[in-house]
Design an enzyme around this catalytic site. Structure first.
Site, PDB file in Angstrom:
ATOM      1  N   LYS A   1       0.825  -1.540   0.122  1.00 31.35           N
ATOM      2  CA  LYS A   1       0.200  -0.086  -0.185  1.00 31.35           C
ATOM      3  C   LYS A   1       0.845   1.208   0.047  1.00 31.35           C
ATOM      4  O   LYS A   1       0.685   1.876  -0.882  1.00 31.35           O
ATOM      5  CB  LYS A   1      -0.958   0.293   1.244  1.00 31.35           C
ATOM      6  CG  LYS A   1      -1.782  -0.978   1.105  1.00 31.35           C
ATOM      7  CD  LYS A   1      -2.710  -0.874   2.244  1.00 31.35           C
ATOM      8  CE  LYS A   1      -3.611  -2.340   2.093  1.00 31.35           C
ATOM      9  NZ  LYS A   1      -4.620  -2.342   4.158  1.00 31.35           N
TER      10      LYS A   1
ATOM     11  N   GLN B   1      -5.150  -1.691   9.886  1.00 26.99           N
ATOM     12  CA  GLN B   1      -4.522  -3.801   9.250  1.00 26.99           C
ATOM     13  C   GLN B   1      -5.759  -4.414   9.694  1.00 26.99           C
ATOM     14  O   GLN B   1      -4.624  -4.691  11.142  1.00 26.99           O
ATOM     15  CB  GLN B   1      -3.810  -3.746   8.649  1.00 26.99           C
ATOM     16  CG  GLN B   1      -3.423  -4.945   8.329  1.00 26.99           C
ATOM     17  CD  GLN B   1      -3.744  -5.390   6.620  1.00 26.99           C
ATOM     18  OE1 GLN B   1      -3.735  -3.981   6.428  1.00 26.99           O
ATOM     19  NE2 GLN B   1      -3.883  -6.242   5.982  1.00 26.99           N
TER      20      GLN B   1
ATOM     21  N   ASP C   1     -12.071   1.877   3.937  1.00 22.55           N
ATOM     22  CA  ASP C   1     -12.069   0.395   3.759  1.00 22.55           C
ATOM     23  C   ASP C   1     -13.795   0.242   3.261  1.00 22.55           C
ATOM     24  O   ASP C   1     -13.945  -1.351   3.429  1.00 22.55           O
ATOM     25  CB  ASP C   1     -11.482  -0.333   4.991  1.00 22.55           C
ATOM     26  CG  ASP C   1     -10.039  -1.767   4.695  1.00 22.55           C
ATOM     27  OD1 ASP C   1      -9.658  -1.106   3.566  1.00 22.55           O
ATOM     28  OD2 ASP C   1      -9.360  -1.697   5.361  1.00 22.55           O
TER      29      ASP C   1
END
Length: 296
Positions: A53, A97, A120
């Site tokens: 990322k 995460q 997300d």
């Protein structure tokens, strides 16, 4: 018949070219899109994903911030970091995460992320907007699948989409996206899962079969209709003594057999995988545009 491959690299590069233009426009207006990722613990796969990322942010000319916290981090310490990111004007989107260590409540963490920075699309507010057909953000992997279908010329209107799996990350949002009105949607959707009786009877009806069940090579050729489009979201590592590493990645679909029956198929690796980070970048650029008052 051997299926045409739908490759995530090809589709994502097309989207990245569009994003670069939008990023340059934002920079010209004085805004540099910024993405932050918070990683708690030592999960090797998560570290690889987080690194990728950051590398993609740099490749696109975006601001990137990675916060790595030890496994012993308390929930309150993590929530404090989230509060700081919510208030940071240079960070337009961020994510924590998953998976998190067992002593941290993942739902509490997801709910703490400001909805306008929830790239997300895990916050209940954004999930609700998606279900209502008025999304601010789209969940990255399902949105990536939809883009693969659109940009590969796959007709979805009126088609029967069968989604194998009902996770909050892929299965449920995938079904919701495909039943909406609009491009790459307007489909008739069936969701099957581990408790479905005679699951193969449903998969054989699919014009478009999306598989995200987490079981290597679960979908075999006899479960697929001739000419179906097959999207394999699964990523499973299996032992393989012939491979230099002693193991290799396979999907949830028996690729070698199914590709002789499908009209189009995604391989693993190289299929859906690259699209997840791509759509995360797209969500971050969108968040920056909203913060800057730029319509897109």
């Amino acid at each position: 018949m051997t299926a045409k491959l739908i490759l995530g690299k090809d589709v994502s590069e097309e989207i990245y070219a569009e994003l670069r233009q939008r990023i340059e426009a934002l920079k010209a207006a004085g805004t540099l899109p910024g993405l932050a990722v918070v990683l708690v613990g030592d999960d090797p796969a998560s570290h690889v994903y987080v690194r990728k990322k950051g590398e993609m942010c740099e490749a696109l000319g975006m601001r990137s911030k990675t916060i790595i916290m030890p496994e012993a981090t308390t929930q309150d310490e993590l929530l404090a970091v989230i509060a700081d990111l919510n208030a940071d004007p240079e960070i337009h989107g961020f994510l924590v995460q998953l998976p998190l260590p067992h002593h941290i409540d993942a739902d509490a963490v997801i709910n703490a992320v400001a909805p306008e920075k929830d790239v997300d699309c895990f916050h209940p507010y954004n999930v609700g907007r998606m279900l209502a057909g008025i999304p601010d953000f789209m969940p990255a992997t399902p949105a990536g699948v939809q883009q693969m279908l659109i940009r590969s010329g796959v007709e979805t209107v009126g088609k029967h989409v069968v989604v194998v799996g009902r996770s909050n990350i892929v299965g449920k949002p995938m079904a919701a996206i495909m039943m909406q009105r609009g491009a790459g949607a307007d489909a008739t959707v069936t969701v099957v899962h581990s408790k479905t009786e005679d699951l193969a009877a449903y998969t054989r009806q699919a014009d478009i079969l999306v598989v995200a069940i987490g079981r290597p090579r679960f979908v075999t050729a006899d479960m697929v209709k001739d000419g179906a489009v097959v999207i394999d979201v699964g990523t499973n590592r299996i032992e393989d003594p012939t491979h230099p590493k002693g193991s290799r990645l396979v999907g949830d679909v028996d690729f070698d057999a199914v590709k002789e029956k499908a009209s189009m198929i995604t391989p693993v690796p190289g299929g859906v995988g690259p699209m997840t980070i791509c759509m995360l970048m797209a969500n971050t650029v969108h968040a920056a545009e909203k913060a800057a008052g730029v319509s897109q």
